[in-house]
Enzyme design. Structure first.
Site, PDB file in Angstrom:
ATOM      1  N   GLY A  17      59.945  61.878  40.795  1.00 55.75           N
ATOM      2  CA  GLY A  17      60.877  62.870  40.546  1.00 55.75           C
ATOM      3  C   GLY A  17      62.293  62.213  40.725  1.00 55.75           C
ATOM      4  N   ASN A  19      64.529  62.132  38.358  1.00 55.17           N
ATOM      5  CA  ASN A  19      65.251  62.885  37.548  1.00 55.17           C
ATOM      6  C   ASN A  19      65.381  63.944  38.040  1.00 55.17           C
ATOM      7  OD1 ASN A  19      66.169  61.567  34.372  1.00 55.17           O
ATOM      8  ND2 ASN A  19      64.025  61.032  34.972  1.00 55.17           N
ATOM      9  N   ILE A  93      52.699  72.153  27.652  1.00 51.80           N
ATOM     10  CA  ILE A  93      52.809  73.606  27.818  1.00 51.80           C
ATOM     11  C   ILE A  93      52.060  74.418  27.048  1.00 51.80           C
ATOM     12  CG2 ILE A  93      54.851  75.147  28.326  1.00 51.80           C
ATOM     13  CD1 ILE A  93      54.957  72.723  29.986  1.00 51.80           C
ATOM     14  N   ASN A 107      62.509  69.031  27.532  1.00 53.68           N
ATOM     15  CA  ASN A 107      61.905  68.017  27.852  1.00 53.68           C
ATOM     16  C   ASN A 107      62.649  66.763  27.661  1.00 53.68           C
ATOM     17  OD1 ASN A 107      59.668  66.378  28.709  1.00 53.68           O
ATOM     18  ND2 ASN A 107      59.379  65.865  26.688  1.00 53.68           N
ATOM     19  N   HIS A 109      62.082  62.457  27.256  1.00 53.08           N
ATOM     20  CA  HIS A 109      60.956  61.633  26.778  1.00 53.08           C
ATOM     21  C   HIS A 109      61.692  60.185  26.695  1.00 53.08           C
ATOM     22  CE1 HIS A 109      57.446  60.235  24.983  1.00 53.08           C
ATOM     23  NE2 HIS A 109      58.011  59.458  24.211  1.00 53.08           N
ATOM     24  N   ASP A 150      55.763  66.129  22.642  1.00 61.82           N
ATOM     25  CA  ASP A 150      57.024  65.544  22.081  1.00 61.82           C
ATOM     26  C   ASP A 150      57.592  65.865  20.665  1.00 61.82           C
ATOM     27  OD1 ASP A 150      56.852  64.257  24.627  1.00 61.82           O
ATOM     28  OD2 ASP A 150      55.494  62.733  23.812  1.00 61.82           O
TER      29      ASP A 150
HETATM   30  C1  GRF Z   1      60.984  59.548  33.105  1.00 60.82           C
HETATM   31  O1  GRF Z   1      61.101  58.383  32.454  1.00 60.82           O
HETATM   32  C2  GRF Z   1      60.743  60.577  31.871  1.00 60.82           C
HETATM   33  O2  GRF Z   1      61.320  60.387  30.632  1.00 60.82           O
HETATM   34  C3  GRF Z   1      59.194  60.730  31.597  1.00 60.82           C
HETATM   35  O3  GRF Z   1      58.711  60.430  32.958  1.00 60.82           O
HETATM   36  C4  GRF Z   1      59.567  59.669  33.737  1.00 60.82           C
HETATM   37  C5  GRF Z   1      59.910  60.437  35.096  1.00 60.82           C
HETATM   38  O4  GRF Z   1      60.649  59.608  35.944  1.00 60.82           O
HETATM   39  N1  GRF Z   1      58.682  61.463  30.895  1.00 60.82           N
HETATM   40  P1  GRF Z   1      60.981  60.474  37.287  1.00 60.82           P
HETATM   41  O5  GRF Z   1      59.682  61.161  38.030  1.00 60.82           O
HETATM   42  O6  GRF Z   1      61.828  61.321  37.072  1.00 60.82           O
HETATM   43  O7  GRF Z   1      61.146  59.217  38.111  1.00 60.82           O
END
Ligand code: GRF
Length: 200
Positions: A17, A19, A93, A107, A109, A150
């Site tokens: 998490g 991000n 989804i 999303n 990626h 994706d």
């Molecule tokens: C990110 O690299 C995102 O692109 C991918 O999963 C990862 C999630 O990282 N789909 P975090 O949980 O946000 O640290």
């Protein structure tokens, strides 16, 4: 012209998490975006502790209800969710959710789609594939979500170099930095644009 009202956002995540954390921090006190719900499919995932620490309601979801029930539309309605951000969410989804949120699910990626996307292409598998193919560049893609993994329209991409001495781990770090740098801003711009469309 009415002034845009606040947009309630749900973040879907399966992992650590980082991000989600960035997104939450960015929109603390925002008058455009409020993070109202964290949805997670993995017990014990880091993102659940982040939700708790940040006082954001979270929901640990179950496969049966997500894929064969109402895709949690009842819960999303309960929290008045207007927009969905997938930040490392590993389940596909369901159509029901895509139809309920047209052009309102995005999303991130960790590669330059259309390369290195699709089923099974997540986390370290992506970076290993990029390294195995001796790519000189990788990066991130932020895109609308459709029924394929994706696949939806691309909103934004950013590129980083893949150096000969990189490993999947060092590449993952570079990609995470790019994600943290761009994702919150791209979310804000995408939501602001979709708000403007609704006003006119
Ligand atoms: C990110 O690299 C995102 O692109 C991918 O999963 C990862 C999630 O990282 N789909 P975090 O949980 O946000 O640290």
């Amino acid at each position: 012209m009415n002034s845009p009202s606040i947009v309630n956002v749900a973040i879907f995540a399966s992992g650590a998490g980082s991000n989600a954390q960035r997104i939450i921090e960015t929109f603390h006190g925002s008058n455009l975006i409020k993070i109202v719900l964290i949805i997670c499919n993995k017990e014990g995932a880091g993102v659940l502790s982040i939700a708790e620490k940040e006082n954001i309601p979270s929901l640990l979801i179950n496969k049966e209800k997500f894929f064969k029930g109402d895709a949690y539309l009842d819960e999303l309605k309960k929290y008045h969710v207007d927009f969905i951000v997938l930040a490392g969410f590993l389940w596909k989804i369901p159509t029901e959710l895509i139809n309920a949120y047209p052009n309102k699910i995005i999303n991130i990626h960790p590669a330059l789609l259309p390369k290195y996307g699709g089923k099974g292409m997540y986390g370290h598998f992506v970076h290993e594939a990029v390294m195995a193919a001796k790519e000189k560049e990788s990066g991130i893609t932020i895109h609308y979500v459709d029924e394929l993994y994706d696949h939806g329209n691309v909103i934004f991409q950013a590129i980083c170099d893949v150096e000969p001495n990189d490993t999947p781990e060092t590449l993952a770090k570079k990609i995470h930095s790019l994600e943290h740098l761009h994702f919150p801003r791209v979310i804000e711009e995408t939501i602001a644009k979709s708000q403007l469309k609704e006003i006119h």
